[in-house]
Design an enzyme around this catalytic site. Structure first.
Site, short mmCIF file in Angstrom:
data_model
loop_
_atom_site.label_atom_id
_atom_site.label_comp_id
_atom_site.label_asym_id
_atom_site.label_seq_id
_atom_site.Cartn_x
_atom_site.Cartn_y
_atom_site.Cartn_z
N ASN A 21 0.75 -1.11 0.02
CA ASN A 21 0.11 0.12 -0.03
C ASN A 21 0.72 1.32 0.04
OD1 ASN A 21 -1.85 1.88 0.47
ND2 ASN A 21 -2.48 1.36 2.43
N TRP A 22 0.95 2.01 -1.23
CA TRP A 22 2.03 3.24 -1.26
C TRP A 22 1.21 4.42 -0.87
CZ3 TRP A 22 3.62 1.43 -6.89
CH2 TRP A 22 4.53 0.22 -6.69
N LYS A 23 0.01 4.29 -0.36
CA LYS A 23 -0.69 5.31 0.26
C LYS A 23 -0.42 6.74 -0.50
CE LYS A 23 -0.15 3.27 4.84
NZ LYS A 23 -0.15 3.35 6.15
N HIS A 108 -9.80 1.41 5.07
CA HIS A 108 -8.47 1.59 5.75
C HIS A 108 -8.61 2.57 6.68
CE1 HIS A 108 -4.20 2.56 6.47
NE2 HIS A 108 -3.88 1.53 5.76
N GLU A 110 -6.93 4.82 7.65
CA GLU A 110 -6.55 6.38 7.46
C GLU A 110 -7.75 6.86 6.71
OE1 GLU A 110 -3.01 5.57 5.57
OE2 GLU A 110 -1.91 5.02 7.76
N GLU A 180 -5.39 -4.79 10.65
CA GLU A 180 -4.40 -3.56 10.85
C GLU A 180 -4.73 -2.96 12.42
OE1 GLU A 180 -2.13 -2.46 7.11
OE2 GLU A 180 -3.76 -1.26 7.50
N GLY A 186 2.54 2.39 11.18
CA GLY A 186 3.58 3.49 11.12
C GLY A 186 4.22 4.02 12.31
N SER A 222 3.33 -1.77 10.51
CA SER A 222 4.82 -1.87 11.05
C SER A 222 5.45 -3.26 10.53
CB SER A 222 4.95 -1.39 12.34
OG SER A 222 4.76 -0.20 12.71
N GLY A 243 2.73 -0.94 4.22
CA GLY A 243 2.83 0.44 3.96
C GLY A 243 4.33 1.04 3.77
N GLY A 244 5.05 1.75 4.88
CA GLY A 244 6.26 2.33 4.35
C GLY A 244 7.10 1.42 3.75
P1 13P Z 1 2.92 0.66 7.90
O1 13P Z 1 3.52 -0.60 7.07
O2 13P Z 1 3.75 2.00 7.19
O3 13P Z 1 2.83 0.60 9.36
O4 13P Z 1 1.48 0.85 7.25
C1 13P Z 1 0.71 -0.17 7.42
C2 13P Z 1 -0.56 0.24 6.55
O5 13P Z 1 -1.15 0.79 6.88
C3 13P Z 1 -0.78 -0.64 5.46
O6 13P Z 1 -2.13 -0.61 4.87
#
Ligand code: 13P
Length: 263
Positions: A21-23, A108, A110, A180, A186, A222, A243-244
């Site tokens: 997930n590149w957000k 998600h 977010e 999640e 994050g 994470s 994500g990251g």
């Molecule tokens: P991180 O891997 O950056 O913690 O993000 C997780 C996430 O929200 C994936 O959708």
């Protein structure tokens, strides 16, 4: 593995899944370059896990071209819960399908947090994805205070009930749920594998009660190349949503490498 396969194809655990997930982290050109790197990196590998790349909407078309006929799959990060109409700035399931995505991330945290999405909104999105044959990657997970109060299972249960009531999931080819916990996203903090296992089992049971046995349950929050093995080597964890650590080629390829080892 080979022998087990000869004896019974049903005894082999299904291929693990990695969703990147590149957000809103990457531009269109960066997304294309990263997708290209992944396709190249996987070339020549006999067995690869199911890898989904989820760039932001403006990059979907270009990334779709890069992925072409490779084994890498394309996912959108969100979809609107209506079919079509006067909805400025929203994107429909049909449009997502049209640009070549086969899956979509839904609910998600977010989006729940910054766009005010409710369980009812998430349910409508889920129904749209199912209707248009997009693999839904549904995100659930509790805030820190709920976990501290010992109410995480009930919280996630309610999130699942909202979506289960919204569409006929029994017809789904593939359905993915990502656990999640919000406090793990994050933050560099992760739940124990014991807690992940307990939650994944509860999610699976909820789907089984609804007559849906083929649900894949991923862990997200994470995940990095150091901790990914602990998660994906567990039989209750069908893969990871990252994500990251998925936004840089080196660490993404490391993650894919570990996931393919255990697949
Ligand atoms: P991180 O891997 O950056 O913690 O993000 C997780 C996430 O929200 C994936 O959708």
């Amino acid at each position: 593995m080979m022998f087990a396969r000869l004896l019974s194809p049903y005894r082999c655990p299904p291929m693990k899944i990695l969703v990147a997930n590149w957000k809103m982290e990457l531009g269109v050109r960066e997304s294309v370059a990263l997708a290209r790197g992944v396709v190249r990196g996987l070339r020549g590998l006999k067995e690869v896990p199911h890898v989904y790349l989820a760039p932001s909407h403006p990059a979907l078309t270009d990334v779709a071209k890069v992925l072409g006929r490779s084994r890498v799959l394309l996912a959108a990060q969100d979809v609107f819960g209506e079919v079509q109409g006067a909805y400025t700035g929203f994107v429909s399931a049909k449009q997502i399908k049209e640009v070549g995505a086969g899956a979509v991330i839904i609910g998600h945290s977010e989006r729940r947090m910054f766009a005010g999405e409710t369980d009812a909104d998430v349910a409508r999105k889920f129904a749209q994805a199912v209707e248009h044959h997009l693999d839904p990657i549904v995100c659930v997970g509790e805030p820190a205070a709920v976990r501290e109060n010992g109410e995480a299972l009930a919280y996630v249960h309610d999130q699942l009930d909202a979506i289960l009531a919204s569409a006929d999931v029994s017809k789904r080819r593939r359905l993915i749920v990502a656990y999640e916990p919000i406090w793990a996203i994050g933050s560099g903090v992760t739940p124990t594998i014991h807690d992940v296992r307990e939650m994944h089992r509860a999610i699976r049971e909820r789907f089984e009660e609804a007559g849906m046995e083929r649900v894949s349950v991923l862990y997200g929050g994470s995940v990095n190349s150091e901790n990914v093995y602990e998660f994906v080597s567990d039989s209750e964890v069908d893969g990871v949503l990252v994500g990251g650590a998925s936004t840089r080629l080196n660490s993404l390829m490391e993650l894919i490498g570990v996931v393919s080892e255990v697949s």
